[in-house]
Design a protein around this motif. Structure first.
Motif, short mmCIF file in Angstrom:
data_model
loop_
_atom_site.label_atom_id
_atom_site.label_comp_id
_atom_site.label_asym_id
_atom_site.label_seq_id
_atom_site.Cartn_x
_atom_site.Cartn_y
_atom_site.Cartn_z
N ALA A 59 38.75 29.47 30.58
CA ALA A 59 38.60 30.71 31.36
C ALA A 59 37.71 30.48 32.57
CB ALA A 59 37.99 31.80 30.48
N ARG A 60 37.85 31.41 33.52
CA ARG A 60 36.99 31.41 34.71
C ARG A 60 36.84 32.84 35.17
NH1 ARG A 60 35.91 26.63 37.96
NH2 ARG A 60 34.01 27.14 39.04
N SER A 61 35.66 33.19 35.64
CA SER A 61 35.44 34.53 36.17
C SER A 61 34.95 34.44 37.61
CB SER A 61 34.44 35.31 35.30
OG SER A 61 33.18 34.66 35.30
N PHE A 62 35.28 35.47 38.36
CA PHE A 62 34.92 35.58 39.77
C PHE A 62 34.35 36.97 40.00
CE2 PHE A 62 38.41 32.67 39.28
CZ PHE A 62 38.17 31.63 40.16
N PHE A 63 33.44 37.10 40.93
CA PHE A 63 32.85 38.41 41.20
C PHE A 63 32.55 38.53 42.69
CE2 PHE A 63 29.52 35.40 40.62
CZ PHE A 63 28.55 35.75 41.54
N ASP A 64 32.43 39.76 43.17
CA ASP A 64 32.02 39.96 44.56
C ASP A 64 30.80 40.89 44.60
OD1 ASP A 64 32.91 42.59 44.38
OD2 ASP A 64 34.51 42.37 45.83
N ARG A 65 30.28 41.11 45.78
CA ARG A 65 29.04 41.88 45.94
C ARG A 65 29.21 43.37 45.64
NH1 ARG A 65 29.45 44.50 50.66
NH2 ARG A 65 30.87 43.67 52.23
N ARG A 66 30.45 43.85 45.52
CA ARG A 66 30.69 45.28 45.26
C ARG A 66 30.94 45.56 43.77
NH1 ARG A 66 34.37 44.73 50.33
NH2 ARG A 66 35.32 43.35 48.83
N ASN A 67 30.64 44.59 42.92
CA ASN A 67 30.83 44.71 41.46
C ASN A 67 32.29 44.68 41.03
OD1 ASN A 67 28.08 44.76 40.78
ND2 ASN A 67 27.96 46.93 41.31
N ASP A 68 33.15 44.12 41.86
CA ASP A 68 34.52 43.85 41.44
C ASP A 68 34.51 42.52 40.71
OD1 ASP A 68 35.19 46.08 43.05
OD2 ASP A 68 35.60 44.79 44.77
N SER A 69 35.35 42.37 39.70
CA SER A 69 35.39 41.09 38.99
C SER A 69 36.83 40.74 38.60
CB SER A 69 34.50 41.12 37.75
OG SER A 69 35.01 42.01 36.78
N VAL A 70 37.07 39.45 38.51
CA VAL A 70 38.35 38.89 38.09
C VAL A 70 38.06 37.87 37.00
CG1 VAL A 70 40.35 37.51 38.77
CG2 VAL A 70 39.41 39.21 40.36
N VAL A 71 38.73 38.00 35.86
CA VAL A 71 38.61 37.03 34.77
C VAL A 71 40.01 36.56 34.44
CG1 VAL A 71 37.91 36.64 32.38
CG2 VAL A 71 36.57 38.17 33.83
N VAL A 72 40.20 35.24 34.38
CA VAL A 72 41.48 34.66 33.96
C VAL A 72 41.21 33.73 32.79
CG1 VAL A 72 42.77 34.87 36.11
CG2 VAL A 72 41.31 32.90 35.78
#
Length: 166
Positions: A59-72
């Motif tokens: 797995a890997r997760s990504f996030f941005d400064r606006r509290n959006d996140s992506v997890v795959v």
């Protein structure tokens, strides 16, 4: 005295590293991530920063400064879960889904929870499961709709990638 085990070089597979390339298939505003263990891939906006990969390399997760996140993530389908059974369970858990759709080997469900919106996409076959979960604050719902669509379209299951590690 114990006999020494012989290991031939051809029987050892290198541990491949996950890769994040600068330009995704959607253009220069995206980064392209490929998971080395399960082979799934996805394009994520460059504004999202990657967390270190999971210890199991699934797995890997990504996030941005606006509290959006992506997890795959990817996993083996140990239980023999079918796409239809997983889709029905998702609908049971989220009866007020704001969006739902399914195809031959995938399904999507979007819904609201206390903290904001959630968009999920899953690929399931008899051997593997690959998942995508995007979370965002409620205030970002309108802005995230096209972004969720863009990210989800780029998400490819690992069993279609001939370079994945086995």
């Amino acid at each position: 005295m114990m006999a020494a085990a012989t290991v031939t070089v051809s029987s050892i597979r290198p541990v491949l590293a996950d890769s994040i390339s600068e330009t995704g298939s959607q253009g220069s505003g995206y980064q392209h991530y490929v998971n080395s263990r399960f082979g799934f891939s996805i394009d994520v906006p460059k504004s999202f920063k990657a967390n270190p990969p999971a210890e199991e390399r699934n797995a890997r997760s990504f996030f941005d400064r606006r509290n959006d996140s992506v997890v795959v993530w990817g996993d083996y389908n140990f239980t023999g879960e079918t796409l239809l059974s997983a889709y029905r369970e998702a609908l049971r858990q989220h009866p007020y889904a704001t969006y739902k759709a399914h195809g031959k080997n995938w399904y999507v469900i979007a819904y609201r929870e206390t903290r904001g919106g959630v968009y999920e996409k899953y690929f399931i076959n008899d051997q593997y499961k690959n998942g995508l979960i995007i979370r965002y604050p409620a205030s970002r719902t309108k802005a995230m709709k096209p972004l969720c669509t863009s990210i989800a379209k780029s998400f490819k299951p690992g069993w279609t990638n001939p370079d994945r590690e086995e």
